[in-house]
Design a protein around this motif. Structure first.
Motif, PDB file in Angstrom:
ATOM      1  N   GLU A  62      -1.132  -3.650   7.096  1.00  0.00           N
ATOM      2  CA  GLU A  62      -2.499  -3.115   7.082  1.00  0.00           C
ATOM      3  C   GLU A  62      -3.301  -3.511   8.317  1.00  0.00           C
ATOM      4  OE1 GLU A  62      -4.503  -3.254   3.286  1.00  0.00           O
ATOM      5  OE2 GLU A  62      -2.556  -3.435   2.285  1.00  0.00           O
ATOM      6  N   ILE A 110       0.843  -1.187   0.000  1.00  0.00           N
ATOM      7  CA  ILE A 110       0.000   0.000   0.000  1.00  0.00           C
ATOM      8  C   ILE A 110       0.889   1.252   0.000  1.00  0.00           C
ATOM      9  CG2 ILE A 110      -0.235  -0.039   2.528  1.00  0.00           C
ATOM     10  CD1 ILE A 110      -3.135   0.917   2.139  1.00  0.00           C
ATOM     11  N   SER A 111       0.518   2.257  -0.801  1.00  0.00           N
ATOM     12  CA  SER A 111       1.328   3.479  -0.923  1.00  0.00           C
ATOM     13  C   SER A 111       1.101   4.392   0.280  1.00  0.00           C
ATOM     14  CB  SER A 111       0.912   4.236  -2.181  1.00  0.00           C
ATOM     15  OG  SER A 111      -0.406   4.721  -1.997  1.00  0.00           O
ATOM     16  N   GLY A 164      -2.177   5.879  -0.010  1.00  0.00           N
ATOM     17  CA  GLY A 164      -3.206   4.878   0.306  1.00  0.00           C
ATOM     18  C   GLY A 164      -3.374   4.733   1.811  1.00  0.00           C
ATOM     19  N   ILE A 165      -2.258   4.719   2.524  1.00  0.00           N
ATOM     20  CA  ILE A 165      -2.308   4.601   3.991  1.00  0.00           C
ATOM     21  C   ILE A 165      -3.054   5.794   4.572  1.00  0.00           C
ATOM     22  CG2 ILE A 165      -0.905   4.751   6.103  1.00  0.00           C
ATOM     23  CD1 ILE A 165       1.263   3.165   4.671  1.00  0.00           C
ATOM     24  N   ARG A 177      -6.796   5.702   3.705  1.00  0.00           N
ATOM     25  CA  ARG A 177      -7.552   4.622   4.328  1.00  0.00           C
ATOM     26  C   ARG A 177      -7.551   4.703   5.853  1.00  0.00           C
ATOM     27  NH1 ARG A 177      -6.205  -1.479   3.172  1.00  0.00           N
ATOM     28  NH2 ARG A 177      -7.274  -2.359   4.954  1.00  0.00           N
ATOM     29  N   ALA A 200       4.358  -1.359   5.908  1.00  0.00           N
ATOM     30  CA  ALA A 200       2.968  -0.899   5.864  1.00  0.00           C
ATOM     31  C   ALA A 200       2.057  -2.089   6.160  1.00  0.00           C
ATOM     32  CB  ALA A 200       2.652  -0.304   4.504  1.00  0.00           C
TER      33      ALA A 200
END
Ligand code: ADP
Ligand code: MG
Length: 292
Positions: A97, A3-4, A7-8, A11, A95
């Motif tokens: 999630e 995840i970029s 994106g982090i 989200r 990263a």
């Protein structure tokens, strides 16, 4: 695909909590713009956290999210500040999630509970590091903090203390690492606000060490302290009424982790009693400030 950073942010942080009208510009731009109401000033507190293992993510991310905020708010409380905004700098080895999901759940629940907004920060890769800034507002000139106590002032602790300072010399403060089984302590925000214009000095008890908070007040004022040898008599007037703040957790025994230590001129005791009547916490006199 990992995840970029964007994106982090989208989200896990963008939707973390509520939106306050005093945030003119929040997460998304290069900086945030915050509206300070006329007659108010900003108090800031910093919470740094590092992990033990260089490349490990610390356990209990949800607890960590909540704990980092509440310990920032606990420090604002010593200034009588009302918490409003947060920024967060987060460096993560990976990263992950699942970790981020739990961490941001802790953040979100806590920001909603205290009606504060995460307004920005930065996310980078590297050995775990977290720096949280908590920002609060206080009417100009009304902030408390450790400076201002005078000889003759009485020393009080919030919570339900059993004179924990008795027989001990003040020693330096150590911020405890978050711990899985620790019940989340309540920052004494309402109590700090109630002390505006009343307490001459105030410091937060972080961890189970009221002596460190008292030492901060003594150091800031070049003063000493006399601590009563045995627990002071119960002060029924300072007990909260049984129907007050029913939903607010109260400390069990001993000082909670985020209690306040404060100094009060003796002629302000009645007013203190009045202000604490409707609060979740009691406060107990444990000694007095003396010349060094
Ligand atoms: P980039 O590094 O891609 O330029 P930024 O670091 O500027 O992106 O972050 C984009 C937006 O997200 C900014 O508004 C920033 O304040 C916010 N932000 C980044 N990381 C966090 C975080 N950990 N918590 C809250 N906001 C964050
Ligand atoms: Mg960035």
């Amino acid at each position: 695909m990992p995840i970029s950073e964007f994106g982090i942010i989208r989200r896990f942080f963008l939707e973390a909590g509520l939106y306050r009208p005093d945030v003119a510009l929040g997460i998304g731009d290069d900086a945030a713009i915050l509206t300070v109401p006329p007659g108010q000033e900003i108090v800031t507190a910093t919470v740094p956290l590092t992990a033990n293992g260089d490349h490990a993510l610390p356990p209990n991310p949800s607890f960590l999210g909540t704990w980092s905020i509440t310990s920032g708010l606990a420090q604002l409380a010593a200034y009588g500040a009302s918490p409003v905004w947060l920024t967060l700098s987060l460096t993560l080895p990976e990263a992950n999630e699942e970790w981020l999901g739990c961490f941001s759940t802790g953040l979100r629940t806590t920001t909603v509970e205290y009606e504060i907004q995460l307004v920005g920060g930065d996310t980078t890769r590297g050995p775990f590091n977290l720096i949280l800034f908590a920002l609060g507002l206080v009417p100009v000139g009304k902030a408390i903090g450790p400076t201002g106590a005078r000889p003759g002032d009485l020393i009080y602790l919030t919570g339900n203390p059993e004179n924990p300072l008795s027989g001990r010399l003040p020693r330096p403060s150590v911020t405890p690492p978050p711990h899985r089984d620790t019940a989340m302590p309540t920052p004494r925000i309402a109590e700090g606000i109630a002390l505006r214009g009343l307490a001459t000095a105030c410091s937060t008890i972080l961890g189970d060490d009221p002596a460190a908070a008292l030492a901060a007040i003594m150091n800031a004022n070049g003063a000493g302290a006399t601590i009563y040898g045995k627990p002071p008599a119960a002060q029924p007037d300072l007990d909260p009424p049984s129907d007050a703040n029913q939903n607010t957790p109260t400390p069990s025994t001993g000082p909670g982790k985020f209690e306040l230590c404060f100094a009060l001129p003796p002629n302000k005791q009645k007013e203190l009693e009045g202000r604490f009547k409707h609060l979740a916490s009691r406060c107990t006199c444990i000694g007095s400030i003396v010349d060094e």
